[in-house]
Design a protein around this motif. Structure first.
Motif, PDB file in Angstrom:
ATOM      1  N   MET A 181    -105.413  77.397  52.630  1.00  7.06           N
ATOM      2  CA  MET A 181    -105.286  77.539  54.077  1.00  7.06           C
ATOM      3  C   MET A 181    -105.134  76.180  54.770  1.00  7.06           C
ATOM      4  O   MET A 181    -104.257  76.001  55.616  1.00  7.06           O
ATOM      5  N   VAL A 303    -100.884  80.608  59.883  1.00  6.90           N
ATOM      6  CA  VAL A 303    -101.386  80.991  58.555  1.00  6.90           C
ATOM      7  C   VAL A 303    -100.680  82.223  57.986  1.00  6.90           C
ATOM      8  O   VAL A 303    -100.977  82.640  56.858  1.00  6.90           O
ATOM      9  N   LEU A 306     -99.617  82.690  54.285  1.00  3.00           N
ATOM     10  CA  LEU A 306    -100.688  82.850  53.305  1.00  3.00           C
ATOM     11  C   LEU A 306    -100.848  84.312  52.896  1.00  3.00           C
ATOM     12  O   LEU A 306    -101.078  84.631  51.724  1.00  3.00           O
TER      13      LEU A 306
END
Ligand code: GCU
Length: 344
Positions: A181, A303, A306
């Motif tokens: 992350m 993010v 991800l």
């Protein structure tokens, strides 16, 4: 000879006085090691658990707690459990990722809508499934403790947008998801143990870290970091674990006392957590830390890749992620409201 006898008698008397056990009755002693400071709300919850165990068993069971990484880092404590040298530990679920992959789901950013959603997941079927998922690795999850949400704190450069992380060395836990992350956001993830972080910040080995308010406070990292940016990216809970060797050693009755005491301490800890979070925010502000409320949507956006990566590479983790996300009523309940506003 006489001296030895006196010592023995004295020892027996002491045992009786401190445990309430009748002489001859054997006491079950459980050793618990963890990494938090004694002022931390999670340590205090475990002290409460130890007291409840002693009460329930009328002194027949005793939990001895070794805080502050005295027995090792979180990872080392887990390894001690695996070989049967330590009975219990408390770690962050992020560190469990390397021992049981399903824990990764708790480390994914923005997985929970709000506190209620998080507690329902942890206290419900998914939470239990994950607690037991590490049994093949000799680790039995007993309960979760709330660990709020983690946000970035930095020494010199404030994080107002995800772009501000570019090129910054950010300490992470020993967690594949946390590392992925931070790197995804443009930072340089640097895994360091909790206990070594103060020195690492002091010496400029890292530019910042991320954690919840009580941990930012009790570690005194706020003395070294002037900016706390509440992006609340992840909410991995803490996990209380016993080794499967311990579990086999305990009688059915002892297991029940321990489990009940742990469950009660988890409920009690929620209150301690709320108080500690409030106190932490107040103290760090007073100490001159600038509290930043960034635009969380920008972090959520940053993010996104991800999730796709996990969908492709870790389908089992991704399935649980979807299960958690599909608890739709939370999405509805928070519609239009600020989802994690009071969830530091
Ligand atoms: C949290 C968590 C700890 C962990 C720490 C860390 O404070 O509760 O278990 O050690 O984060 O960042 O290492």
């Amino acid at each position: 000879m006489k001296g030895r006898l006196t010592t023995l008698l004295l020892g027996a008397a002491l045992l009786f006085a401190t445990t309430g056990c009748t002489p001859g009755e054997e006491q079950t002693v459980i050793k618990l090691g963890h990494g938090m400071d004694v002022t931390h709300p999670v340590h205090r919850a475990m002290v409460f658990m130890a007291e409840r165990v002693a009460e329930k068993s009328n002194g027949q069971m005793r939990v001895d707690i070794y805080p502050s990484e005295q027995l090792g880092t979180e990872r080392q404590c887990l390894e001690l459990l695996q070989i049967g040298s330590l009975d219990m530990t408390k770690v962050s679920s992020s560190v469990m990722e390397s021992f049981s992959p399903l824990y990764k789901v708790f480390g994914l950013p923005y997985v929970f809508e709000n506190d209620a959603h998080r507690f329902d997941v942890l206290e419900g079927e998914i939470g239990k499934r994950i607690l037991l998922s590490s049994e093949p690795a000799w680790l039995r999850g007993i309960t979760y403790y709330d660990a709020g949400s983690r946000s970035f704190y930095t020494a010199d450069r404030p994080i107002r947008t995800p772009e501000d992380l570019e090129g910054l060395k950010i300490r992470t836990q020993e967690s594949p998801v946390a590392i992925a992350m931070v790197n995804q956001l443009g930072g340089a993830a640097t895994p360091i143990s909790f206990g070594e972080l103060y020195t690492a910040l002091q010496q400029g080995v890292v530019d910042g870290a991320e954690n919840n308010p009580p941990s930012f406070h009790t570690t005194r990292h706020y003395e070294l970091c002037d900016y706390y940016s509440l992006d609340r990216h992840t909410s991995p809970p803490d996990v209380l674990l016993g080794s499967t060797h311990l579990w086999e050693r305990l009688t059915e009755q002892e297991r029940q006392w321990l489990q009940e005491a742990a469950d009660e301490s988890a409920q009690y800890q929620k209150k301690l957590w709320a108080e500690a979070t409030e106190e932490a925010m107040k103290t760090v502000k007073e100490a001159g830390v600038e509290i930043i409320e960034p635009d969380i949507d920008a972090f959520v956006e940053a993010v996104q890749p991800l999730y796709e990566q996990y969908r492709q590479e870790q389908p089992a983790v991704y399935d649980v992620f979807q299960e958690i996300r599909n608890m739709n009523r939370y999405a509805e309940a928070t519609d239009g409201a600020e989802s994690t506003a009071d969830d530091n």
